[in-house]
Scaffold this active site. Sequence first.
Site, PDB file in Angstrom:
ATOM      1  CB  ILE A  14       1.685 -12.716   3.831  1.00 14.49           C
ATOM      2  CG1 ILE A  14       2.209 -12.756   4.717  1.00 14.49           C
ATOM      3  CG2 ILE A  14       0.087 -13.139   3.534  1.00 14.49           C
ATOM      4  CD1 ILE A  14       1.762 -11.305   4.514  1.00 14.49           C
ATOM      5  CG  ASP A  33       7.476 -15.306  -5.716  1.00 16.16           C
ATOM      6  OD1 ASP A  33       8.804 -14.380  -5.858  1.00 16.16           O
ATOM      7  OD2 ASP A  33       7.047 -15.154  -4.843  1.00 16.16           O
ATOM      8  CB  ALA A  36      11.934  -9.742  -5.481  1.00 14.46           C
ATOM      9  CB  SER A 125       0.692  -1.800   3.520  1.00 16.19           C
ATOM     10  OG  SER A 125       1.561  -1.505   4.999  1.00 16.19           O
ATOM     11  CE1 TYR A 151       5.491  -2.489   1.043  1.00 17.28           C
ATOM     12  CE2 TYR A 151       4.838  -1.330   2.685  1.00 17.28           C
ATOM     13  CZ  TYR A 151       4.803  -2.349   2.248  1.00 17.28           C
ATOM     14  OH  TYR A 151       3.796  -3.770   2.801  1.00 17.28           O
ATOM     15  CG  ASN A 175       3.534  -5.286  12.615  1.00 16.85           C
ATOM     16  OD1 ASN A 175       3.417  -3.652  12.241  1.00 16.85           O
ATOM     17  ND2 ASN A 175       5.065  -4.670  11.994  1.00 16.85           N
ATOM     18  NE  ARG A 214       5.467  -0.778  14.227  1.00 16.03           N
ATOM     19  CZ  ARG A 214       6.274   0.655  15.216  1.00 16.03           C
ATOM     20  NH1 ARG A 214       5.254   0.791  16.202  1.00 16.03           N
ATOM     21  NH2 ARG A 214       6.831   1.282  14.647  1.00 16.03           N
ATOM     22  NE  ARG A 277      14.655   0.491  12.302  1.00 14.22           N
ATOM     23  CZ  ARG A 277      14.386  -0.261  12.488  1.00 14.22           C
ATOM     24  NH1 ARG A 277      14.650  -1.185  11.306  1.00 14.22           N
ATOM     25  NH2 ARG A 277      13.125  -0.773  13.511  1.00 14.22           N
TER      26      ARG A 277
HETATM   27  N1  LIG Z   1       4.719  -9.398   6.340  1.00 11.60           N
HETATM   28  C1  LIG Z   1       4.185  -8.374   6.828  1.00 11.60           C
HETATM   29  O1  LIG Z   1       3.918  -8.191   8.152  1.00 11.60           O
HETATM   30  C2  LIG Z   1       2.755  -7.671   6.015  1.00 11.60           C
HETATM   31  C3  LIG Z   1       2.506  -6.377   6.892  1.00 11.60           C
HETATM   32  C4  LIG Z   1       1.510  -5.188   5.606  1.00 11.60           C
HETATM   33  C5  LIG Z   1       1.371  -5.870   4.266  1.00 11.60           C
HETATM   34  N2  LIG Z   1       2.384  -6.831   3.580  1.00 11.60           N
HETATM   35  C6  LIG Z   1       2.012  -7.167   2.297  1.00 11.60           C
HETATM   36  O2  LIG Z   1       2.167  -8.923   2.460  1.00 11.60           O
HETATM   37  C7  LIG Z   1       2.073  -8.913   0.896  1.00 11.60           C
HETATM   38  C8  LIG Z   1       3.170 -10.393   0.806  1.00 11.60           C
HETATM   39  O3  LIG Z   1       4.280 -10.146   2.069  1.00 11.60           O
HETATM   40  P1  LIG Z   1       4.906 -11.270   2.589  1.00 11.60           P
HETATM   41  O4  LIG Z   1       6.027 -10.798   4.059  1.00 11.60           O
HETATM   42  O5  LIG Z   1       4.557 -12.487   2.562  1.00 11.60           O
HETATM   43  O6  LIG Z   1       6.446 -10.783   1.814  1.00 11.60           O
HETATM   44  P2  LIG Z   1       7.712 -11.730   1.267  1.00 11.60           P
HETATM   45  O7  LIG Z   1       8.702 -10.913   0.879  1.00 11.60           O
HETATM   46  O8  LIG Z   1       7.508 -12.512   2.158  1.00 11.60           O
HETATM   47  O9  LIG Z   1       6.896 -11.963  -0.631  1.00 11.60           O
HETATM   48  C9  LIG Z   1       6.273 -11.513  -1.674  1.00 11.60           C
HETATM   49  C10 LIG Z   1       6.806 -11.676  -2.625  1.00 11.60           C
HETATM   50  O10 LIG Z   1       6.990 -11.448  -3.360  1.00 11.60           O
HETATM   51  C11 LIG Z   1       7.766 -11.646  -4.733  1.00 11.60           C
HETATM   52  N3  LIG Z   1       7.593 -10.796  -5.737  1.00 11.60           N
HETATM   53  C12 LIG Z   1       8.582  -9.636  -5.614  1.00 11.60           C
HETATM   54  N4  LIG Z   1       8.157  -8.579  -6.741  1.00 11.60           N
HETATM   55  C13 LIG Z   1       7.874  -9.105  -7.680  1.00 11.60           C
HETATM   56  C14 LIG Z   1       7.362  -9.083  -8.951  1.00 11.60           C
HETATM   57  N5  LIG Z   1       7.807  -8.060  -9.276  1.00 11.60           N
HETATM   58  N6  LIG Z   1       6.608 -10.053  -9.318  1.00 11.60           N
HETATM   59  C15 LIG Z   1       6.794 -11.277  -8.210  1.00 11.60           C
HETATM   60  N7  LIG Z   1       6.929 -11.178  -7.739  1.00 11.60           N
HETATM   61  C16 LIG Z   1       7.447 -10.927  -6.502  1.00 11.60           C
HETATM   62  C17 LIG Z   1       8.977 -11.879  -3.861  1.00 11.60           C
HETATM   63  O11 LIG Z   1       9.983 -12.629  -4.771  1.00 11.60           O
HETATM   64  C18 LIG Z   1       8.284 -12.610  -2.217  1.00 11.60           C
HETATM   65  O12 LIG Z   1       7.849 -14.016  -3.203  1.00 11.60           O
HETATM   66  C19 LIG Z   1       3.165  -7.999   0.430  1.00 11.60           C
HETATM   67  O13 LIG Z   1       2.151  -7.632  -0.598  1.00 11.60           O
HETATM   68  C20 LIG Z   1       3.629  -7.248   1.625  1.00 11.60           C
HETATM   69  O14 LIG Z   1       3.666  -5.679   1.553  1.00 11.60           O
HETATM   70  C21 LIG Z   1       3.016  -7.698   4.753  1.00 11.60           C
END
Ligand SMILES: NC(=O)c1ccc[n+]([C@@H]2O[C@H](COP(=O)([O-])OP(=O)(O)OC[C@H]3O[C@@H](n4cnc5c(N)ncnc54)[C@H](O)[C@@H]3O)[C@@H](O)[C@H]2O)c1
Length: 323
Positions: A14, A33, A36, A125, A151, A175, A214, A277
Amino acid sequence: MQKVCLVTGCAGFIGSHLTSSLLDLGHAVVGVDNCASGYSRNMESFIGHADFTFYERSITDKGLLAELKARHEELDVVFQLAAVVSVPYSVDNPELTIQVNFEANRDMLDAAREMGFSSFVFAGSAAEYGNEERLPVKEEYAGSAEQLSPYGVAKYKSSAYIEKSGYGCSLRFFNIFGPRQDPTSQYSGVISRFVDFGLSGEKMVIFGDGNQSRDFLYVSDVVTSYLIAAGLDREGRGPLTGIYNVGTGKGRSIRELASIIADLTSGPKEISFKPERAGDIKHSCADVSRITAAGFKPEISFDEGLALTVAWAKEAHILNSEG
Ligand SMILES: NC(=O)c1ccc[n+]([C@@H]2O[C@H](COP(=O)([O-])OP(=O)(O)OC[C@H]3O[C@@H](n4cnc5c(N)ncnc54)[C@H](O)[C@@H]3O)[C@@H](O)[C@H]2O)c1
């Protein structure tokens, strides 16, 4: 007015879309970033952009925002997306999850408020609702049902902190799907996994009977919700304070999803069913009244979003098989 925005998690799914859109709109982005769960390939389209500066750092680094502000005087908006994103990983690593998904967020929010930042937007979330069975889920239900993972607990604590502070905003995403979502991630990547199965000619795997549902939202609509939340929307919607569910308000069954993706990828229609699950909720669907009242309306339909995601994945598959 052009802004200088911090996007944490800019190498993620995102965060990379949000960064691209902010740069397209003429804003400058400071990206953080620690890679991770993100990848440098997600930043390919903007890594050399004159208005983008990248720091490979962790949001848990003490004083990070003050340090960035000293280097980028005009920094004024925070989009806090960096997080431990895998629910199973959070179960095995509860302390780290609380540190990243709550403590680092709380500290960054406090610092942003003290330095007078105009906006702070956090990625909340649907997991914050835990085992909530009332549908569609309203923002005020959070905290009443049993939590299912560290989480969910950490995201809930962050959103509650933001709400109580009266500063900043938490967007509770359901989602999300779209190009660049990692199919190998265990976290809510059912669409990217099904697309991957379809394109590889493998049978899709469903845990449970497939009737679980979802609320899926396409990633460009997520970006729109971010712009509204930070008051950067061109139509003048926002800014927002407090907690907002972000979804479509419609549940889609996993079976329906599998069937559409099998058609779009020309993959096998036969499905392999495995036992449900532990910890998986049956249905999840957002009550979107609050964000709708703020002017948000998804623009990409479910079918359109799936077609765009599959088209992107087909190209990525060709590149992978050539490389
Ligand atoms: N994808 C979904 O469906 C969804 C749904 C609800 C919430 N979210 C939230 O949206 C955000 C983005 O999610 P995403 O799907 O793009 O996941 P993603 O894993 O692609 O992105 C998360 C990013 O955060 C970085 N990161 C993790 N720990 C870190 C730290 N300590 N310091 C710096 N960077 C760090 C990771 O390397 C990664 O690039 C997250 O906070 C996630 O919880 C996503």
